[in-house]
Design a protein around this motif. Sequence first.
Motif: not given
Length: 276
Positions: A231-259
């Motif tokens: 998810h968010d493969f187009d978001l430059n500068g964001v290394k792939p990582h597991l999302t944090s439930a503490a961050d309200p600006e990303v989905p609660e569970q899953g991976h996202l990051g730039f490809d």
Amino acid sequence: MRLPLLLSIAAWVCAGHVAIAAPAAPETVEIPRSGGVLRAQLYKPEGDGPFPAVIALHGCAGLGSQSVAVRPRYADWAEQLLKTGHAVLLPDSYGSRDVGPQCHAKTRRATARRERLADISAARHWLAEQPWIHRQRIGLVGWDTGATALLWAVRPQLALAKGEPEFRSAVAFYPDCRTSARLGWSARVPTLVLIGGNDDITSPSACRTMVDGAQGRSALARLVVYPGAYHDFDLNGVKPHLTSAADPEVPEQGHLGFDPAARSDAEKRLAHWLGR
């Protein structure tokens, strides 16, 4: 080179006589909508037009933040689209309703099927009235929840108001296809879906079912799945990582990051699809 000449060149540059690449600054516009005003950010090419246009739909974090009116992801894509001669209109569906990020919201206050759909209609109507817009070349692009709203906006069941121009084409970045797949989705305009093969926030398999099921009873619908991308493969500068439930600006569970490979391919496909 003599010092006086160097100083003269420096003064000439500082006076603004040399074009230095800088991000385009959007203009805030207010669009009438049922029950209030839809605020949007507009990126417009120089000149009188008429220009092709894109309505760009933000994801669950919202269009902007406390520090910027347009998040870097959307500003980046707006710059790409400006280079191809498009005007870009980004409706602020959350800010216009005084709603914060909706990534963790149990009950969404701006749903894809109602409020976001109404915003798309209002934005298209506003663009079609602008003398500098090519009315027959208005496209639609969305990310995440904005892409999910896009899937509803292109369905044949959505009747256009008399005189309203049809969308030329649509591109959806990693939408949630699960409901659309169950309901037998189809599109009345050419629609391209781009999603990562490892997207565990939405569902590549549901998008495959949705697009395959539309064949033969739909306008052109295509799916591109990027192997290994999240998810968010187009978001430059964001290394792939597991999302944090503490961050309200990303989905609660899953991976996202730039490809980078997926992003590069998506840029080419977006330009081609909108230029159809």
